[in-house]
Design a protein around this motif. Structure first.
Motif, PDB file in Angstrom:
ATOM      1  N   ARG A  60       9.276   8.428   2.981  1.00  0.00           N
ATOM      2  CA  ARG A  60       9.170   6.817   3.129  1.00  0.00           C
ATOM      3  C   ARG A  60       7.974   6.313   2.592  1.00  0.00           C
ATOM      4  O   ARG A  60       7.925   4.923   1.901  1.00  0.00           O
ATOM      5  CB  ARG A  60       9.472   6.160   4.629  1.00  0.00           C
ATOM      6  CG  ARG A  60      11.146   7.281   4.770  1.00  0.00           C
ATOM      7  CD  ARG A  60      11.216   6.511   6.375  1.00  0.00           C
ATOM      8  NE  ARG A  60      10.797   5.093   6.917  1.00  0.00           N
ATOM      9  CZ  ARG A  60       9.926   4.631   7.798  1.00  0.00           C
ATOM     10  NH1 ARG A  60      10.246   5.987   8.855  1.00  0.00           N
ATOM     11  NH2 ARG A  60       9.961   3.886   8.780  1.00  0.00           N
ATOM     12  N   ARG A  61       7.052   7.358   2.682  1.00  0.00           N
ATOM     13  CA  ARG A  61       5.634   6.100   2.171  1.00  0.00           C
ATOM     14  C   ARG A  61       5.340   6.182   1.105  1.00  0.00           C
ATOM     15  O   ARG A  61       4.781   5.521   0.424  1.00  0.00           O
ATOM     16  CB  ARG A  61       4.636   6.812   3.203  1.00  0.00           C
ATOM     17  CG  ARG A  61       2.807   7.079   2.723  1.00  0.00           C
ATOM     18  CD  ARG A  61       2.739   5.558   2.659  1.00  0.00           C
ATOM     19  NE  ARG A  61       0.803   5.050   2.068  1.00  0.00           N
ATOM     20  CZ  ARG A  61       1.352   4.787   0.627  1.00  0.00           C
ATOM     21  NH1 ARG A  61       2.115   4.742  -0.088  1.00  0.00           N
ATOM     22  NH2 ARG A  61      -0.257   4.775   0.070  1.00  0.00           N
ATOM     23  N   TYR A  62       5.278   7.365   0.665  1.00  0.00           N
ATOM     24  CA  TYR A  62       4.531   7.834  -1.167  1.00  0.00           C
ATOM     25  C   TYR A  62       6.456   7.967  -2.052  1.00  0.00           C
ATOM     26  O   TYR A  62       6.016   7.678  -2.608  1.00  0.00           O
ATOM     27  CB  TYR A  62       4.277   8.826  -0.903  1.00  0.00           C
ATOM     28  CG  TYR A  62       3.033   9.006  -0.610  1.00  0.00           C
ATOM     29  CD1 TYR A  62       2.598   8.291  -1.546  1.00  0.00           C
ATOM     30  CD2 TYR A  62       2.367   9.853   0.945  1.00  0.00           C
ATOM     31  CE1 TYR A  62       1.074   7.922  -0.543  1.00  0.00           C
ATOM     32  CE2 TYR A  62       1.488   9.751   1.651  1.00  0.00           C
ATOM     33  CZ  TYR A  62       0.515   8.771   1.116  1.00  0.00           C
ATOM     34  OH  TYR A  62      -0.891   8.757   1.198  1.00  0.00           O
ATOM     35  N   PRO A  65       7.754   3.904  -3.283  1.00  0.00           N
ATOM     36  CA  PRO A  65       7.213   2.865  -4.074  1.00  0.00           C
ATOM     37  C   PRO A  65       8.139   3.199  -5.106  1.00  0.00           C
ATOM     38  O   PRO A  65       8.174   2.490  -6.023  1.00  0.00           O
ATOM     39  CB  PRO A  65       6.025   3.051  -3.557  1.00  0.00           C
ATOM     40  CG  PRO A  65       5.862   3.208  -2.512  1.00  0.00           C
ATOM     41  CD  PRO A  65       7.109   4.547  -2.161  1.00  0.00           C
ATOM     42  N   GLU A  70       9.058  -1.170  -0.600  1.00  0.00           N
ATOM     43  CA  GLU A  70       7.644  -1.091  -0.282  1.00  0.00           C
ATOM     44  C   GLU A  70       7.516   0.131   0.511  1.00  0.00           C
ATOM     45  O   GLU A  70       8.245   0.613   1.152  1.00  0.00           O
ATOM     46  CB  GLU A  70       7.961  -2.303   1.126  1.00  0.00           C
ATOM     47  CG  GLU A  70       7.783  -3.639   0.634  1.00  0.00           C
ATOM     48  CD  GLU A  70       6.556  -4.291  -0.563  1.00  0.00           C
ATOM     49  OE1 GLU A  70       5.301  -3.506   0.471  1.00  0.00           O
ATOM     50  OE2 GLU A  70       6.823  -3.929  -1.660  1.00  0.00           O
ATOM     51  N   PRO A  71       6.840   0.692   0.696  1.00  0.00           N
ATOM     52  CA  PRO A  71       5.845   2.307   1.511  1.00  0.00           C
ATOM     53  C   PRO A  71       6.434   2.114   2.913  1.00  0.00           C
ATOM     54  O   PRO A  71       6.453   0.458   3.503  1.00  0.00           O
ATOM     55  CB  PRO A  71       4.774   2.445   1.827  1.00  0.00           C
ATOM     56  CG  PRO A  71       3.840   1.067   0.475  1.00  0.00           C
ATOM     57  CD  PRO A  71       5.709  -0.062   0.004  1.00  0.00           C
ATOM     58  N   HIS A  72       6.791   2.952   3.529  1.00  0.00           N
ATOM     59  CA  HIS A  72       8.001   2.778   4.647  1.00  0.00           C
ATOM     60  C   HIS A  72       8.817   2.090   4.374  1.00  0.00           C
ATOM     61  O   HIS A  72       9.736   1.850   5.962  1.00  0.00           O
ATOM     62  CB  HIS A  72       6.602   1.982   6.503  1.00  0.00           C
ATOM     63  CG  HIS A  72       5.275   2.665   5.989  1.00  0.00           C
ATOM     64  ND1 HIS A  72       5.169   3.550   5.483  1.00  0.00           N
ATOM     65  CD2 HIS A  72       3.775   1.774   5.763  1.00  0.00           C
ATOM     66  CE1 HIS A  72       3.452   3.626   5.597  1.00  0.00           C
ATOM     67  NE2 HIS A  72       2.936   2.816   5.282  1.00  0.00           N
TER      68      HIS A  72
ATOM     69  N   GLU C 351      -0.716   5.511   5.920  1.00  0.00           N
ATOM     70  CA  GLU C 351       0.093   6.695   5.564  1.00  0.00           C
ATOM     71  C   GLU C 351       1.033   6.191   6.541  1.00  0.00           C
ATOM     72  O   GLU C 351       2.453   6.632   6.762  1.00  0.00           O
ATOM     73  CB  GLU C 351      -0.653   7.615   6.207  1.00  0.00           C
ATOM     74  CG  GLU C 351      -2.274   8.241   5.374  1.00  0.00           C
ATOM     75  CD  GLU C 351      -1.368   8.770   4.320  1.00  0.00           C
ATOM     76  OE1 GLU C 351      -0.107   9.406   3.782  1.00  0.00           O
ATOM     77  OE2 GLU C 351      -2.288   8.981   2.936  1.00  0.00           O
TER      78      GLU C 351
END
Lengths: 379, 379, 379
Positions: A60-62, A65, A70-72, C351
């Protein structure tokens, strides 16, 4: 993410991913995606989603995008966008983000519809090589039908045929899954092999007999190509304590000076793997699979343990990605960032010269694999 | 390197190096130097140099300036300057840099021309004690010739003679190398020892029979002196998983209350060693050998694990230096800096009182060894 | 201590301590206090005090202020103030500081005069549940007298009676202490159990027969309640290497889908425990006991390893406090701070999303335990 010349060099470096698998080419619904996201199973009705784990957080973070989110971004949103883009576009984006110049693909594990090595590499103009999984070869020999006393020769011949195909640069064994490494290290006698083959051929199923596993490992020595060995972490088929690579020491002594042995994954035995790489000339290691499962933050910590005593010629990069294109990107990111942070901080603290750091990064990211697998320039 | 009162105290503290070896007194060419730099072998033609490993980086970073070179000087330049200065001057510089007041020297391993304990200590006005390696004593008894049924008595007598020599403060066993610790913990019977001795004396070679190793460990108990046990990391003679000190638990129960047992090196089992030190009154540990191999940066991480539950009376300092004078200096530096950073950061964060930190540093660096080995003041 | 919204949320969260014991209700002199402070013994005349260990430092740092002393107060001052306040007030202060809303209390280990679950929880208006230690049940059955061929039924009946008592939410086994986990995973036959029971009933003493331990573990499966298993670190009764939870893999395969299995403590095998939690649906873990023994600084490091691949639904909080009220407070503090620092830093570095961090903290601190033990709201 840290910055500095080591990070820049690693960003610009085309990685050699010396151990990976194909990527799934079909649409994936939530269950199918989640089942590929975890080394456990999907547990319907449990309320436990693989998204709620370190690898899910990292995706979800990387990865969000790269899908224009959006991240997360929440899991549902992520999966909806993924479906919207379709597998070809998703795969292309993550493979491009990986920045991998060479893939060495284990073609012996394919429960899903996945890319061939050429398709995998072709998506980004990279080069593909193949790694032959020896258990798959052995099981094909058994499936075709063979007499017990002809098994050893038939397996050897089939393995030779397999490795003579163009593009094959190494072989692999999943002995860790089948028997673990607490095996008699000696080459079994012909009579032992025949007896074990008789039992296996009568019984059928996967190759998991210890005598035939030993025969397989010794055949790998005869083939003369680099041998990749799964060690440590995997799915629940593993008995983790039996995958400690230190258990291979007696076998390494008996085979010393023959073939390069590449210890894959290794976690949580990365220090033990480092010890073997430090004291055996032809032993190498990576922390693939682990990198994307622990995520970029802990990738640095795992790499730091893996590098405590490991000679810098002995660390290789692999994603061990299978199925999800995300893992090619995430493995590469976790490697570049984890190693970059570790090295750059040492440079900044005056512990390591910058030229040394750049050399070490280049070696681990690409050159060590080129040496071991004798890849020619540009391959 | 960090700064603060803990670092200052550790810099000023004369260390007791409770386990080390002699330093080579000859000129060393590149191959000879490299072979001493690694626990692996030198691998000619492999393109893999021990300089390209964490210990090599640490030598170039921290030892080069002591030879009047820039930090990170290239290996060739380093070796040229080393040859120019000559072994006496090189040894003097690194031994002086170590700041060690007392050396306890294992004299039972000397494949090279190395210093005696007196020579080692004399170079810097330090004091030398001796540690008797019991396997060497046993092998001398065998080499002199003995009847199998006289072996046990002859070994015991020879060991008693050896430990009664002036300056002997302890004994050592390399059982980890020879058999590992997954041994029957019980004292073997006289008949078992005779039978095993008969086979060994006929066969010759190193002592590596499990019964005779058990006899050796129990003889150490009878001798009454502190017993140093190699555990964990070493060269490729080791089967790493068999050197986990936790495997000694049954033996520690049988011998509880007799002699101090000092677990040497321990990596990657420093947590297991800490557990034993926490639950057995007379068990101690160090992370020697590891300190210079991992280098100062990771020395802190290894020490942090070693100290997770270890009582502060139980951690000792050793270099386990052998051969290269660099290792006396580098081991001491990695210990001072790793422990100093760890403690000072805790003081700065309000986790630890400064007087406690200073006491703990002094204990680990010198006082614990003085207590265990009953060294008198100034010794 | 770090600050930020994750810390604030964890401070405000009423923890569910899913595994603890009673607190001593008597005055404790120095020897009695020290013997409860360590997993080792008190070693009179050794000059080695449990205060001179990480847990002792943590008590002086974090518990002294709760007794109105300065941080780092000397041990003597600490004990004097503790005696002055008396056990009721001391216990009340530390239990209040713990901020625990629910205690699940193992009532099967009580060598001292300790609180009942109701007394423990009552001191702070918390709720108490009970966990039945199965070895204690088995030993009661043996003590009452039973024929060998009636042992299995009598044990099962007694265990059923025990778990049907109000407030019982789970069972526990200390098989790790008695036999370790390298057991035949299969359910023993009735004849095997009778034979083993005959030997045990004749011999007396603790239950430590491997067949009867297997019988006990399989009876736990039949009971259907969550099963807590001590793994890893403990006192010197343990053979640490035999408590690696990975050794349970075959048994977990045989019992998959039956009961939740909660791996307690785990250190130094927290990564192995995380692997099992990642690949078996009903396996959970905590790092209780470890948290207060290593202290808040290292609690973060241990938690970071425990969480490398562990699904966030699988980490629980426990203090494993026994005897000293300090441990309830210190365990809770180390958990809140260790996890808070780890999560907040990841949030700060981009993160991890803050809502995810808050959810993860709430899950680990309370909700996961509520799910596993089916605690109703407010319980």
């Amino acid at each position: 993410m840290g910055t500095g010349p080591v990070h820049e060099a690693l960003s610009a470096l085309e990685l050699v991913d010396h151990h990976c698998h194909g990527v799934v080419t079909e649409d994936l619904d939530r269950t199918a995606f989640e089942s590929l996201l975890t080394e456990g199973d999907v547990w319907p009705g449990s309320g436990i989603s693989p998204f709620d784990s370190p690898v899910g957080i990292a995706v979800r973070r990387y990865c969000a995008p790269l899908l224009d989110l959006e991240p997360h971004a929440p899991a549902d949103e992520y999966l909806a966008r993924r479906a919207e883009l379709g597998p070809d576009e998703v795969n292309r984006r993550f493979l491009a983000a990986a920045g991998t110049g060479v893939f060495c693909v284990d073609t012996g594990f394919a429960p899903h519809a996945i890319t061939t090595p050429a398709e995998l590499a072709g998506a980004t103009g990279a080069i593909a090589h193949e790694v032959v999984r020896l258990e798959t070869v052995a099981e094909s020999v058994a499936a075709r039908g063979v007499e017990p006393d002809g098994y050893a020769d038939a397996f050897r011949a089939a393995a030779l045929d397999a490795v003579r195909r163009p593009g094959v640069v190494g072989v692999k064994s999943v002995a860790a899954y089948r028997t673990g490494f607490d095996l008699d290290p000696a080459r079994p006698s012909a009579a032992e092999v025949t007896r074990a083959a008789r039992a296996w051929l009568a019984r059928g199923g996967r190759l998991e007999d210890p005598v035939l596993t030993r025969e397989l490992l010794w055949t790998a020595v005869d083939l003369g190509l680099p041998l990749q060995l799964h060690t440590g972490f995997g799915d629940n088929d593993i008995r983790l304590h039996r995958t400690d690579p230190a258990l291979l020491t007696d076998w390494l002594h008996l085979t010393v000076g023959t073939i390069p042995v590449l210890l894959l994954h290794c976690w949580p035995y990365q220090r033990q793997a480092g010890y073997l790489a430090a004291v055996f000339e032809r032993v190498y290691l990576d922390v693939g699979l682990t990198l994307h499962h622990v995520g970029p933050v802990r990738a640095r910590a795992v790499l730091a343990e893996a590098l405590e005593i490991t000679p810098f010629r002995k660390l290789l990069y692999s994603s061990d990605a299978y199925g999800l294109a995300e893992f090619y990107g995430l493995g590469a990111l976790a490697f570049r960032r984890g190693l970059g942070d570790l090295l750059q901080d040492r440079v900044d603290a005056g512990e390591l010269g910058l030229p040394d750091a750049l050399r070490l990064a280049r070696w681990a990211g690409a050159d060590n694999a080129r040496r071991v697998y004798r890849l020619s320039d540009g391959h």
